[in-house]
Design an enzyme around this catalytic site. Structure first.
Site, PDB file in Angstrom:
ATOM      1  N   ASP A 130       0.837  -1.196   0.000  1.00  0.00           N
ATOM      2  CA  ASP A 130       0.000   0.000   0.000  1.00  0.00           C
ATOM      3  C   ASP A 130       0.874   1.249   0.000  1.00  0.00           C
ATOM      4  OD1 ASP A 130       0.804   0.412   2.608  1.00  0.00           O
ATOM      5  OD2 ASP A 130      -1.172   0.205   3.495  1.00  0.00           O
ATOM      6  N   ASN A 138      -3.873  12.788   0.852  1.00  0.00           N
ATOM      7  CA  ASN A 138      -5.262  13.242   0.687  1.00  0.00           C
ATOM      8  C   ASN A 138      -5.528  14.513   1.479  1.00  0.00           C
ATOM      9  OD1 ASN A 138      -6.505  11.534  -1.159  1.00  0.00           O
ATOM     10  ND2 ASN A 138      -6.966   9.978   0.375  1.00  0.00           N
ATOM     11  N   ASP A 147      -6.674  10.499  -5.843  1.00  0.00           N
ATOM     12  CA  ASP A 147      -7.138   9.553  -6.858  1.00  0.00           C
ATOM     13  C   ASP A 147      -6.149   9.472  -8.022  1.00  0.00           C
ATOM     14  OD1 ASP A 147      -9.367   9.010  -5.384  1.00  0.00           O
ATOM     15  OD2 ASP A 147     -10.739  10.223  -6.592  1.00  0.00           O
ATOM     16  N   GLU A 174      -6.029   2.399  -0.437  1.00  0.00           N
ATOM     17  CA  GLU A 174      -4.700   2.556  -1.041  1.00  0.00           C
ATOM     18  C   GLU A 174      -3.923   1.250  -1.045  1.00  0.00           C
ATOM     19  OE1 GLU A 174      -4.140   3.787   3.343  1.00  0.00           O
ATOM     20  OE2 GLU A 174      -5.714   3.733   1.827  1.00  0.00           O
TER      21      GLU A 174
END
Length: 284
Positions: A130, A138, A147, A174
């Site tokens: 991840d 974010n 994104d 993620e």
């Protein structure tokens, strides 16, 4: 065929229309054939054999033509239905953001691969990875750029996995998951290390460069089901996080993770961590 058949009335209307068309065609073809064969003198005397012959030919010709047309139409509709169903299945198993398999698609494909590999005796290594500190990305840049980062990393994983026959998917959020079949533990290590390097990159977003890294956990298959294998890969991933992120940790079959130790620092290492040969670190 109407664009949509939603209600029972639509179905009845459609059926009635097709019956009317079939009846009309039958009547026209019969009339034309009888006139051409028997003439237009309605009061003329005709042999029974000629009438039977004409009737049989008309019935055979009309029924064959209509049956063929209806069969072809049904086949086309079945083809369209099959294609639509396959596309819906594909969409239900695909992550729209990255274009990779989603968790459902991965679980189904991976279970099949694992069963086949177990039957043939091929080695299997599971991968979990991840993005490091994705929440901070974010929070700082916004979800739109988040994104974009996920899509970029998904592309890197896909481009690496495809030519090597790896199964790769977005497992959620993620987190990404993979299955490597038919390669040695060392080769799986090399794959994960190369991915770790490739994913340590900068993603251009709205004129800004967003630095990203990935942590990887590997688990060698030693029996059991897919969920237990992926849980072990997830444990290795957590260990990679404990070791400072942006690295690879592999857990051998039937092995357990060692107790946490001090985080390593600096440099490119592909050696032991805390004296345990099961662990392989990437670019720390």
């Amino acid at each position: 065929m109407p664009n949509q058949i939603v209600t029972q009335r639509d179905a009845i209307r459609y059926t009635a229309g097709r019956v009317a068309v079939a009846g009309g065609i039958t009547a026209i073809v019969t009339l034309v054939f009888l006139i051409s064969d028997l003439g237009t003198d309605w009061s003329a005397t005709v042999e029974v054999g000629a009438v039977v012959k004409a009737s049989l030919l008309v019935a055979l010709g009309v029924s064959t033509t209509l049956s063929g047309a209806m069969a072809y139409r049904s086949a086309r509709l079945m083809q369209q239905l099959t294609s639509t169903r396959a596309e819906l299945v594909r969409m239900s198993r695909t992550d729209t953001l990255t274009g990779l398999l989603n968790r459902r698609g991965f679980d189904e494909a991976a279970a099949t691969l694992l069963a086949r590999a177990s039957f043939t005796g091929q080695p299997v290594v599971a991968l979990m990875c991840d993005l490091d500190r994705f929440k901070a990305i974010n929070d700082h840049y916004g979800h739109t750029i988040g994104d974009r980062v996920l899509a970029e990393i998904g592309g890197i994983l896909r481009d690496f996995a495809a030519p090597r026959g790896m199964l790769i998917a977005r497992h959620g959020g993620e987190e990404f998951a993979g299955l490597i079949v038919g390669v040695s533990d060392e080769q799986a290590n090399d794959y994960a290390l190369e991915l770790c390097r490739r994913c340590a990159t900068e993603v251009a977003c709205d004129g800004r460069q967003v630095a990203v890294t990935m942590s990887f956990g590997l688990a060698t298959y030693g029996g059991g089901d897919l969920s237990s294998l992926m849980r072990r890969a997830d444990l290795a991933l957590y260990r990679a996080k404990d070791l400072g992120r942006n690295c690879v940790v592999r857990l051998d079959a039937c092995a357990t993770l060692p107790t946490a130790s001090a985080e390593p620092s600096g440099g490119m290492r592909e050696a032991e961590i805390a004296g345990d040969h099961r662990l392989v670190a990437g670019d720390l």
